[in-house]
Scaffold this motif. Sequence first.
Motif, PDB file in Angstrom:
ATOM      1  N   THR A   1     -12.007  21.974  17.418  1.00  0.00           N
ATOM      2  CA  THR A   1     -11.939  22.535  18.857  1.00  0.00           C
ATOM      3  C   THR A   1     -10.233  22.040  18.988  1.00  0.00           C
ATOM      4  OG1 THR A   1     -11.971  19.440  18.969  1.00  0.00           O
ATOM      5  CG2 THR A   1     -14.286  21.422  19.387  1.00  0.00           C
ATOM      6  N   LYS A   2      -9.490  21.110  18.898  1.00  0.00           N
ATOM      7  CA  LYS A   2      -8.214  20.630  18.799  1.00  0.00           C
ATOM      8  C   LYS A   2      -6.938  22.113  17.591  1.00  0.00           C
ATOM      9  CE  LYS A   2      -9.011  16.355  21.248  1.00  0.00           C
ATOM     10  NZ  LYS A   2      -8.219  15.139  21.180  1.00  0.00           N
ATOM     11  N   ARG A   3      -8.156  22.986  17.756  1.00  0.00           N
ATOM     12  CA  ARG A   3      -6.573  23.640  16.998  1.00  0.00           C
ATOM     13  C   ARG A   3      -5.968  24.055  16.968  1.00  0.00           C
ATOM     14  NH1 ARG A   3      -9.667  27.834  12.730  1.00  0.00           N
ATOM     15  NH2 ARG A   3      -7.566  28.933  11.983  1.00  0.00           N
ATOM     16  N   ASP A   4      -5.318  23.855  18.275  1.00  0.00           N
ATOM     17  CA  ASP A   4      -3.310  24.343  18.509  1.00  0.00           C
ATOM     18  C   ASP A   4      -2.540  22.791  18.344  1.00  0.00           C
ATOM     19  OD1 ASP A   4      -4.588  26.989  19.647  1.00  0.00           O
ATOM     20  OD2 ASP A   4      -4.130  26.808  21.515  1.00  0.00           O
ATOM     21  N   GLU A   5      -3.094  22.276  18.873  1.00  0.00           N
ATOM     22  CA  GLU A   5      -2.656  20.869  18.074  1.00  0.00           C
ATOM     23  C   GLU A   5      -2.116  20.159  16.760  1.00  0.00           C
ATOM     24  OE1 GLU A   5      -3.896  16.077  19.533  1.00  0.00           O
ATOM     25  OE2 GLU A   5      -4.563  17.306  21.116  1.00  0.00           O
TER      26      GLU A   5
ATOM     27  N   TYR B   1      -7.287  13.452  12.272  1.00  0.00           N
ATOM     28  CA  TYR B   1      -8.749  14.110  12.697  1.00  0.00           C
ATOM     29  C   TYR B   1      -9.415  14.015  12.551  1.00  0.00           C
ATOM     30  CZ  TYR B   1      -4.614  16.384  15.946  1.00  0.00           C
ATOM     31  OH  TYR B   1      -3.184  16.071  16.272  1.00  0.00           O
TER      32      TYR B   1
ATOM     33  N   SER C   1       0.989  20.217  15.095  1.00  0.00           N
ATOM     34  CA  SER C   1       1.858  18.900  14.020  1.00  0.00           C
ATOM     35  C   SER C   1       1.946  19.137  13.166  1.00  0.00           C
ATOM     36  CB  SER C   1       0.083  17.685  14.297  1.00  0.00           C
ATOM     37  OG  SER C   1       0.190  17.140  13.482  1.00  0.00           O
TER      38      SER C   1
ATOM     39  N   GLU D   1     -12.776  17.499  15.709  1.00  0.00           N
ATOM     40  CA  GLU D   1     -11.290  17.627  16.305  1.00  0.00           C
ATOM     41  C   GLU D   1     -10.513  18.568  15.952  1.00  0.00           C
ATOM     42  OE1 GLU D   1     -10.514  13.061  18.296  1.00  0.00           O
ATOM     43  OE2 GLU D   1      -9.819  13.283  16.169  1.00  0.00           O
TER      44      GLU D   1
END
Length: 186
Positions: free
Chosen positions: A37-41, A30, A45, A34
């Motif tokens: 903004t995509k902390r949960d994703e 990432y 992972s 990202e």
Amino acid sequence: WLYRHLGLNYDERILPSLMNECAKACVARYNANELLTKRDEVSASISRELSARARGFNVVLEDVAITHLSFSPEYAKAVEAKQVAQQDAARAKYIVLGAIQEKKTIITKARGEAESTELIGTAVKKNPGFMKLRRIDAAKDIADIVAGSGNKIYLNADSLLLNLLGDADDKFEKSVNGSGGWFKNK
């Protein structure tokens, strides 16, 4: 099995190195934006990778929580410098657009003034009375300014451009009709 193969302090020896390895591998996929903004994703992972690697050591992880995500000071400075550069670029673009609009305005104004001058010249040639009208308008403007002043001023008709009885108009008409002066017929 854990105590025999890994020792009593397995949690201090195995888990930190697994966490670092899995976190670095996942984070590398990432970019900085990202990661935020995509902390949960990102967290999911890392959790999947960590659980898979821990199973190799017969360790079962029930939950993985990422509580703190930070960047090195150098990286944070680089991100901030990039944001400042983007803002400067946007500001420069806005300034350029403003300059282009100002240029268009100046060109339009110059064209309008040139057209106005041409129309006034044509009106003067066709109707010398036009200049009388312009002098009367100018005299009104001068009179309004003088009237608004607190001082007492005495002006003669020539100062107010109102010498309507004098020979100024005759001289002007002669110059317009080609007998000398400003507009000469060629």
